[in-house]
Design an enzyme around this catalytic site. Structure first.
Site, PDB file in Angstrom:
ATOM      1  CE  LYS A   8      -0.281   0.634   0.629  1.00  0.00           C
ATOM      2  NZ  LYS A   8      -1.168   1.069   1.663  1.00  0.00           N
ATOM      3  CG  ASP A 134      -2.313  -2.682  -0.966  1.00  0.00           C
ATOM      4  OD1 ASP A 134      -3.363  -2.204  -1.428  1.00  0.00           O
ATOM      5  OD2 ASP A 134      -1.930  -2.502   0.200  1.00  0.00           O
TER       6      ASP A 134
END
Ligand code: C5P
Length: 292
Positions: A8, A134
């Site tokens: 990401k 995350d």
């Protein structure tokens, strides 16, 4: 069985305040990219799980893959069917790209299938949040999403239009997220609200998305990391000279830039690579699973 664990980037990251539990509340637009690790799950006769990584120094018990497997094994109780997990590592670690978190998410998804646990993405995301802030983003399917809380409260956004993404970092530099947040007080960069970007994405306004990245004020952690690592300032300037408006992802040290032009992005990545940086050309990807 093979799982893909994509990286990401944070298209915006605004730290709001320090919380009593030591974490920081934040708002972030997270975006999955095509750079990915792969994990395989193979049946073995001895019960429990074994772990191997193509990068030996990441093969220890403290790897997030092991921690995720231990966590789920406890839920199964007695002795879960034997599985050998192999991690094929491509995403640089300690780079602000969520590689470890994505691996952990893929492990939770993989073992949920392998051990027939029947947990929903939502339940897995709750479990994942206790391993890392995350991880829920990846368990909600990645793609494009707005994150709140300490990063674990995820609202999916419509997919970002396709952009080429150049990622670059000094070859051997990795940074601990905890150290960046720990040294943050009074050194936070003033940044715009990621809600501005959220609106642009909701309107699929490509130009507004690129303008947002061009403002240079999109990550609260950036100036404190630049102060500690002046060579990252040189990397950012170099990317600018190559036509890329770069910003830092997460707690760094990776800088990223989006581009409409394949040839510009490819050439810039090649030049950065030739200059000794770890540079990767990839692209934005859409969500891979839907919440149940
Ligand atoms: O959740 P994760 O394990 O990724 O966090 C690593 C460290 O980064 C935490 O221990 C905390 O010090 C810091 N952190 C934070 N606020 C966040 C996320 C991480 O202070 N929202």
């Amino acid at each position: 069985m093979r799982m893909v664990a994509a990286a990401k980037i944070n298209l915006g990251l605004k730290v709001l305040n320090r919380r009593p539990d030591g974490y920081h509340n934040l708002e972030s637009v997270m975006q999955q990219v095509s750079l990915a690790d792969y994990l395989t799950f193979e049946r073995v006769s001895s019960p429990g799980w074994q772990f191997k990584s193509t990068v030996p120094r990441l093969g220890g018990e403290d790897n997030l893959v092991c921690r995720a497997a231990r966590f789920l094994a406890k839920r199964v109780g007695a002795s879960p069917p034997g599985v050998k997990i192999t991690l094929y590592k491509n995403i640089p670690s300690g780079a602000g790209l969520g590689g470890g978190s994505s691996d952990a998410a893929a492990t939770l998804r993989g073992l949920n299938i392998f051990w027939r646990l029947g947990l929903s993405s939502r339940e897995l995301a709750e479990l994942g949040a206790s391993l890392g802030s995350d991880i829920p983003f990846f368990l909600h399917g990645g793609g494009t999403a707005f994150a709140r809380g300490r990063g674990e409260l995820i609202s999916p956004l419509p997919p970002l239009p396709l952009f080429w993404v150049v990622l670059a970092k000094p070859s051997r530099l990795s940074i601990s997220t905890a150290s960046v947040y720990g040294g943050l007080e009074e050194k936070m960069s003033p940044v715009l609200s990621p809600n501005i970007l959220r609106e642009a994405i909701l309107k699929a306004d490509r130009e507004a998305i690129l303008n947002w990245l061009g403002t240079g004020a999109i990550n609260s952690l950036q100036s404190s990391v630049l102060t500690c690592y002046p060579r990252l300032g040189r990397l950012r300037r170099r990317m600018g000279e190559l036509g890329l408006k770069a910003a830092m992802s997460g707690s760094g040290p990776t800088f990223f830039a989006l581009s409409d032009s394949y040839s510009l992005a490819r050439q810039a990545a090649q030049i950065l690579q030739a200059e000794g940086y770890r540079a990767i050309l990839c692209w934005t990807v859409q969500r891979t699973v839907t919440d149940r």
